[in-house]
Scaffold this active site. Structure first.
Site, short mmCIF file in Angstrom:
data_model
loop_
_atom_site.label_atom_id
_atom_site.label_comp_id
_atom_site.label_asym_id
_atom_site.label_seq_id
_atom_site.Cartn_x
_atom_site.Cartn_y
_atom_site.Cartn_z
N ASP A 12 33.80 35.26 38.72
CA ASP A 12 34.87 34.26 38.79
C ASP A 12 34.36 32.84 39.01
O ASP A 12 33.93 32.19 38.08
CB ASP A 12 35.87 34.69 39.88
CG ASP A 12 37.13 33.85 39.92
OD1 ASP A 12 37.29 32.98 39.05
OD2 ASP A 12 37.97 34.05 40.81
N HIS A 60 42.20 39.73 40.13
CA HIS A 60 42.40 39.64 41.59
C HIS A 60 43.37 40.73 42.09
O HIS A 60 42.98 41.60 42.83
CB HIS A 60 42.88 38.26 42.07
CG HIS A 60 41.96 37.15 41.70
ND1 HIS A 60 40.64 37.15 42.06
CD2 HIS A 60 42.15 36.01 40.95
CE1 HIS A 60 40.05 36.05 41.58
NE2 HIS A 60 40.94 35.36 40.90
#
Ligand SMILES: [Zn+2]
Length: 452
Positions: A323, A272
């Protein structure tokens, strides 16, 4: 496995798109790649654009069960997390195997040859270990193999429910009590995977986040990975609240804390990296830490847009992940990096299609500890993904712009053929091992989401 030959109408070989490419493999590896060669009669024809295998560098397989369900009623990252915990509560090694096999089969259909599974759901209800304390990790490794793809099981250390908070409720299943407890269990999995001689699986380490591993636990995880030259992944600054809590508790940012605890470097992947200060960006770049962007998740959870351009300019290497699997489509992740940057800067042209493909292939595989994969060249893992140029999205593609067309307009549904380590896994859009992938997803999801 023997010698195999494919003939690609067009192939992206890392630079230009080449035509009439004869690709040969012996067992799991390519032996020769020759552009400008007519198709020999024994070669399998691959019409369209052929790419190296795609690497999905960040996955939590069970989050696939939240697709759609987590879109009602707004909410935030933190309310999404509550829903995710409810799914986690339902899983055991058998149900997780079934779900993960179906999810990995979906990945194969999307052209993914290797997944980085960031795994923290280790133990049974209340945190009681299974008879085999790695039953869940072993289930994921078996699921990937049975779906025809490779896996790096990133075994995550998860010790706290937040900074200064104990694990609670479903989180108890994530914990090993201490970093040493984590290392003992991870070592067993690492050794067992090696001993089983599983050529499709490798084991790496993860620090779940600075929320979940106290500073004194981080060096042990980093050292475990360093001793084995294994990848070390960590969720970094996905939410501003994480930064605020970290600064309040420790007087430094999460990136600075990880650096001081020896957890940054070229084998580390920061996942991220959304909310970073300039000093954090410099730190990640200077240590050559990788960054894994997961744009479809980051936009789904309203996380924000990470400074991907600044990170790459500072020296960080980019990889991509789906993810939580709001969608599983690496083309969508790749173009989102460029398109999000355009929205952020109101300028175009930050990455070329080739650079985005490199993030999705070679750099993604390297982030998962497979530096010999993700390229169509002699010696590399024999992974191929062929994208049809005949769909309504891509019909009329000019060969010279085939890479640009695929990166900016293809979807996972345009993937026709997938070869993983020399083995055909998808042929003409059909999974050759998992017969009915939608059916497998439906069955697995029903088993864990029904009431009771
Ligand atoms: Zn994640």
């Amino acid at each position: 496995m023997g010698t195999k030959r494919w003939h690609a109408e067009l192939a992206w070989l890392g630079g230009e798109v080449a035509a009439d490419v004869l690709i040969e493999a012996d067992g799991e590896r390519f032996t020769a790649v020759t552009p400008g060669t007519p198709a020999p009669p024994d070669a399998v024809r691959l019409p369209g654009l052929t790419l190296p295998g795609l690497a999905n560098a960040h996955s939590h397989a069970f989050h696939r069960a939240l697709r759609g369900r987590a879109h009602t009623g707004g909410g935030s990252f933190w309310t999404w997390r509550e829903q995710m915990y409810r799914v986690a509560e339902r899983l055991d090694p058998e149900t997780y195997y079934s779900l993960a096999r179906a999810v990995y089969a979906e990945m194969a259909l999307a052209g993914i040859s290797c997944v980085g599974e960031f795994h923290y759901l280790h133990h049974g209800r209340g945190g009681v270990p299974y008879d085999d304390p790695n039953a869940m990790g072993a289930a994921l490794i078996a699921a990937a193999g049975d779906a025809g793809i490779r896996i790096t099981l990133l075994d995550a250390c998860y010790l706290a429910g937040g900074i200064g908070e104990p694990l609670r409720g479903p989180q108890l299943r994530f914990g090993d009590g201490s970093a040493d407890g984590w290392a003992a269990r991870a070592t067993e999995l690492y050794d067992a995977t090696g001993h089983r001689g599983l050529s499709h699986a490798r084991v790496g380490a993860a620090v779940h986040s600075v929320r979940a591993v106290p500073p004194e636990g981080i060096p042990a995880v980093a050292a475990w990975a360093a001793d084995r030259r294994a990848p070390l992944h960590v969720h970094l600054s996905e939410q501003p609240a994480e930064n605020e809590q970290c600064v309040r508790a420790y007087g430094r940012s999460p990136a600075r804390l990880l650096a001081e605890r020896e957890a940054l470097g070229p084998r580390t992947i920061a996942v991220h990296a959304t909310h970073l200060a300039e000093d954090d960006i410099r730190l990640l770049g200077a240590t050559r830490t990788g960054v894994c962007m997961c744009p479809t998740t980051e936009r789904d959870l309203a996380d924000g847009i990470g400074p991907a351009g600044d990170l790459v300019r500072a020296g960080a290497v980019l990889s991509l992940g789906s993810d939580q699997h709001a969608v599983i489509d690496l083309f969508e992740e790749a173009r989102a990096v460029e398109l999000d940057e355009r929205l952020r800067t109101r300028r175009r042209g930050h990455w070329t299609a080739g650079e985005l493909l490199t993030a999705a292939t070679a750099d993604g595989h390297a982030a998962l500890g497979w530096p010999e994969a993700g390229r169509v060249e002699a010696g590399a893992h024999a992974d191929l993904v062929t994208v049809s140029l005949d769909s309504v999205r891509l019909a009329g593609t000019e060969p010279a712009f085939a890479a640009e067309s695929v990166v900016f307009a293809a979807t996972a549904a345009d993937v026709r053929d997938v070869i993983v380590s020399g083995r055909a896994v998808v042929r003409d859009g059909r999974h050759l091992i998992v017969d009915d992938v939608p059916g497998a997803l439906r069955t697995a999801m029903t088993a864990i989401t029904r009431d009771g």
